[in-house]
Design an enzyme around this catalytic site. Structure first.
Site, short mmCIF file in Angstrom:
data_model
loop_
_atom_site.label_atom_id
_atom_site.label_comp_id
_atom_site.label_asym_id
_atom_site.label_seq_id
_atom_site.Cartn_x
_atom_site.Cartn_y
_atom_site.Cartn_z
N ASP A 1 -3.10 4.79 -2.38
CA ASP A 1 -4.19 5.37 -1.61
C ASP A 1 -4.57 6.75 -2.12
OD1 ASP A 1 -5.84 5.07 0.90
OD2 ASP A 1 -4.77 6.92 1.40
N ASP B 1 0.85 -1.18 0.00
CA ASP B 1 0.00 0.00 0.00
C ASP B 1 0.89 1.24 0.00
OD1 ASP B 1 -2.37 1.60 0.32
OD2 ASP B 1 -3.27 -0.13 1.32
N HIS C 1 -11.14 -2.90 2.99
CA HIS C 1 -11.01 -2.43 4.37
C HIS C 1 -11.82 -1.17 4.64
CE1 HIS C 1 -8.24 -0.07 2.02
NE2 HIS C 1 -8.13 0.80 3.01
N ASP C 2 -12.26 -0.48 3.59
CA ASP C 2 -13.04 0.75 3.75
C ASP C 2 -14.52 0.57 3.43
OD1 ASP C 2 -11.00 2.42 4.59
OD2 ASP C 2 -10.46 3.05 2.56
N GLU D 1 -6.35 4.08 -6.09
CA GLU D 1 -7.65 4.35 -5.49
C GLU D 1 -8.08 5.75 -5.92
OE1 GLU D 1 -9.75 4.27 -1.10
OE2 GLU D 1 -7.82 5.28 -1.34
#
Length: 567
Positions: A205, A104, A338-339, A262
């Site tokens: 991210d 990440d 995870h979100d 993302e």
């Protein structure tokens, strides 16, 4: 029928990715927190599932104000996860298992404890003073009306500088100033550090937030809201393509890696540049359209709602991404991460009567689309939302801050409604520990877990799934095997069917004289549909184990393969 042709197939197009939230995956050192050696101990399981790439959420040194997305040192491992030696061994073991590792990359912002920010905040005249986005007060207040994603203003005042710094997320996550070439070069250096170790790519991210608009103008402000909605202002900024092309030119093009950005609010017209097939920027993006369909009619509440997703809306969202990127860019395929809350709870049902069929149906619907599928830990056994009922059960900063802002400060709704919204859509639904077996703490740890377990772990766990040949696990294993086996699943063009049907999601894929037909019933009803395929079509998969022809049983999903000459 137009046949889609991809000039050069790359390994990321043939891969299935498994996302690991390290904190919740497997504890190995008895502290109740998942760690790198815990992941190592489960590699055989992941190899059995058949995935190709593992994506780890951040494992870097961090104050953990946002569970690792506030990074204090990009080249150090968070001590609760292990050491750099543990990481090196994990990477070696992953490669020995024939898997790849994607890290990440969080470079829209750092932690306020990072040495860059600690230096930057000291004065307006030092080597790091321009590493972040600083602005003078306006009439004694914040420079604009931007609101943070985690509640409150997106600005925090620092007396040493006499200025505010921008943080789109928590105050402990100051945004980097990408207009400063020195910032970009430092980012490229840290990327090289991990790539030189042998990692196989990056998930980036909120990468489409790195280019801010000139002048930082005020954002649209919903009636009654205290702050402006920042996303329209920061998504897909004016220099984003330039930055991504430079990143590719300086770093990514020198390694054989996989990249996914993302990108909230991005649309296909932009993504065909960010994720084009010529490889000049990224390989693919995470778009948000299908996971933001349900919304609260009260604009002040933003994402917080308890609405179900309408199938027609879901089909429109997924279908146009399939068609708009076909032959131009590459899709990422995901239901949850995870979100996001658990897929089966959000898009189908976690009613025990139908949960297994519904989880399989969602998996099959997604994995037969064109793009790279992502499986979030526990999705392959049909894990559900936690259904917490009290605020004290939540850990997520966004959820807790959102509750206090909406209920206590703005009084936009009451506690009962807000808790229902959290139960439906809080990020914490995805972060409960992995359910390995029915023993104490679900086999995750022999110590008290860092976060509450979903109490259905006694019924829903890996051990139970592996013992049943008709489990969700083996259905996912078969989906991955089929994707590896059939080029039409990976590369075929996409044809939507009956887009206004509110009960069934059906589509065809086409490649080299073959057709793949996928039918998914999103309801508890038994339905009849005729999508016109030859009687000798091969049934590749059916989540009921046996085809019933034109009948679609509750949450049934099936896929047929046939030659166009036969129809």
């Amino acid at each position: 029928m137009i046949q889609q042709k991809v000039a050069t197939h790359q390994w990321f197009q043939d891969s299935v990715v498994y996302q690991i939230y390290p904190r919740s995956f497997q504890d190995s050192n008895h502290d109740g927190i998942g760690d790198l050696n815990g992941i190592r101990s489960r590699l055989d399981y992941l190899q059995k599932l058949g995935v190709d790439v593992l994506w780890l959420n951040p494992i870097y040194k961090s104050p953990d104000k946002d569970n690792g997305y506030d990074i204090a040192d990009y080249e150090a491992i968070q001590p609760v996860f292990g050491t750099m030696t543990d990481f090196d061994q994990l990477l070696a073991d992953i490669h020995e298992h024939g898997l790849k590792l994607m890290m990440d990359l969080v470079v829209n912002h750092t932690s306020d404890q990072h040495k860059w920010f600690q230096a930057s905040k000291q004065s307006q005249d030092n080597p790091f003073s321009d590493f972040y986005i600083w602005r003078d007060p306006v009439d004694g207040h914040e420079p604009n009306n931007w609101g943070s994603y985690f509640g409150g203003p997106a600005w925090t005042y620092v007396p040493e500088r006499g200025q505010y710094y921008l943080h789109l997320f928590a105050p402990g996550q100051p945004d980097l100033n990408w207009e400063n070439p020195a910032v970009r070069e430092h980012v490229y250096d840290l990327m090289r550090f991990w790539l030189d170790k042998g990692v196989d790519g990056f998930r980036m991210d909120v990468i489409n937030f790195i280019s801010k608009p000139a002048g930082l103008p005020d954002a649209p402000q919903p009636t009654g809201a205290k702050y402006g909605n920042v996303e329209p202002m920061v998504a897909d900024g004016p220099l984003l393509n330039d930055y991504l092309q430079e990143m590719n030119r300086e770093v990514l093009s020198h390694y054989d890696v996989m990249t996914v950005g993302e990108m909230p609010s991005s649309v296909p017209a932009d993504v065909v540049n960010y994720a084009n097939l010529n490889g000049s920027e990224l390989n693919m993006v995470f778009q948000f359209e299908h996971v933001t369909l349900a919304a609260n009619p009260d604009a002040r509440l933003g994402k917080w709602n308890d609405q179900s997703v309408k199938l027609v809306d879901l089909k429109h969202a997924l279908n146009h991404w399939e068609m708009d990127l076909d032959g131009k860019g590459w899709n990422s395929l995901y239901w949850n991460n995870h979100d996001q809350p658990r897929a089966v709870s959000r898009f189908a049902t976690d009613d025990p009567k139908y949960r297994v069929a519904a989880a399989k149906m969602l998996g099959g619907t997604l994995h037969f689309l064109q793009g790279t599928p992502y499986v979030y830990e526990g999705e392959e056994i049909g894990m559900t939302n936690a259904h917490f009922t009290e605020l004290t059960q939540y850990e997520d900063l966004e959820s807790i801050n959102g509750y206090h802002q909406i209920v206590d400060e703005e009084r936009a709704t009451d506690a009962t409604h807000m808790l229902k919204y959290l139960e439906n859509i809080s990020r914490d639904n995805a972060r409960t520990p992995m359910q390995w077996d029915a023993s104490q703490n679900a086999g995750f740890s022999d110590a008290t877990p860092w976060f509450g377990l979903n109490q259905n772990y006694v019924q829903i766990n890996v051990a139970t799934a592996l013992a049943k040949q008709d489990s969700v696990f083996y259905f996912y294993q078969k989906l991955i095997q089929l994707r590896h086996q059939y080029a039409i699943i990976r590369y075929g063009s996409f044809e939507p069917l009956d887009e206004e049907d509110p009960q069934v999601y059906a589509y065809r894929r086409h490649l080299d004289g073959q057709t793949l037909l996928v039918e998914s019933n999103f309801t508890t009803d038994t339905l009849t549909r005729n999508y016109d395929h030859p009687g000798n079509a091969t049934v590749l998969i059916d989540n009921y184990g046996q085809d019933a022809g034109q009948t679609l049983r509750p949450y049934e999903m099936k896929a047929y393969l046939y030659s166009d000459a036969e129809n």
